[in-house]
Design an enzyme around this catalytic site. Structure first.
Site, short mmCIF file in Angstrom:
data_model
loop_
_atom_site.label_atom_id
_atom_site.label_comp_id
_atom_site.label_asym_id
_atom_site.label_seq_id
_atom_site.Cartn_x
_atom_site.Cartn_y
_atom_site.Cartn_z
N ASN A 55 110.78 2.09 94.29
CA ASN A 55 111.53 1.89 93.06
C ASN A 55 112.48 0.71 93.22
OD1 ASN A 55 113.04 3.58 94.83
ND2 ASN A 55 114.29 4.34 93.14
N CYS A 66 109.47 1.99 88.58
CA CYS A 66 109.17 3.07 89.53
C CYS A 66 108.27 2.58 90.68
CB CYS A 66 108.44 4.21 88.83
SG CYS A 66 109.32 4.94 87.46
N GLU A 68 105.60 4.05 91.80
CA GLU A 68 104.17 4.23 91.52
C GLU A 68 103.61 3.04 90.75
OE1 GLU A 68 106.71 6.27 90.95
OE2 GLU A 68 106.09 8.36 90.84
N CYS A 106 106.87 10.12 87.06
CA CYS A 106 107.40 10.29 85.70
C CYS A 106 106.25 10.15 84.69
CB CYS A 106 108.50 9.27 85.43
SG CYS A 106 107.89 7.60 85.08
N CYS A 109 104.56 6.71 84.48
CA CYS A 109 103.68 6.42 85.62
C CYS A 109 102.39 7.23 85.55
CB CYS A 109 104.41 6.67 86.94
SG CYS A 109 105.63 5.39 87.30
ZN LIG Z 1 107.63 6.45 87.01
#
Ligand SMILES: [Zn+2]
Length: 152
Positions: A55, A66, A68, A106, A109
């Protein structure tokens, strides 16, 4: 050569641990001065390559991204558009293993990853290389919207 033998989206225990270890290494690079919540991700693609992300926060909070999606951007930029599995770790520095929660991707993502899978992507959320939960993306994003929805 890749350490991973990608076959039918199933990873060996050793491969899972290798992927989580890569996520932990990426977490160490996280730029999270505001939340202090550091996240790392390691993304395995069908060609056997692994891309990592962390992140990256920003003083303008909404501009952060993020781990990911950072990993996914790396993969696509390097020509890998077929995702097999991702490992995600996230906690604040100083948390002991039992104190760590599981940092699930999240919603944004989940949607982002869904673009590059056949629906069988594995999502490993981990506290350590031996303490993790395995999910599949389809269960984390039920009825997800994807490229097939735009087909005639
Ligand atoms: Zn995310």
């Amino acid at each position: 050569m890749s350490e991973f033998k990608v076959r039918d989206n199933e990873l060996s225990e050793l491969e899972v641990q290798t992927l989580i270890r890569a996520a932990i290494t990426a977490r160490d690079k996280a730029y999270a001065p505001y939340s202090e919540f550091k996240v790392g991700a390691a993304l395995l693609c069908s060609d056997g390559r692994v891309f990592s992300g962390c992140n990256v926060e920003n003083a303008a909070y909404g501009a952060g991204i993020c781990a990911e999606r950072g990993a996914a951007m790396q993969a696509v930029a390097e020509g890998s558009e077929s995702f097999v599995a991702i490992a995600v770790v996230g906690w604040k520095d100083g948390k002991s293993e039992p104190e760590r929660g599981l940092a699930y991707p999240c919603g944004i993502c989940r949607q982002f990853l869904n673009e590059f899978t056949d629906g069988r992507m594995s999502v490993y959320v981990a506290r350590s290389i031996t303490d993790y939960e395995k999910n599949d993306l389809a269960s984390l994003l039920p009825h997800g919207f994807g490229p097939k929805n735009l087909e005639d």
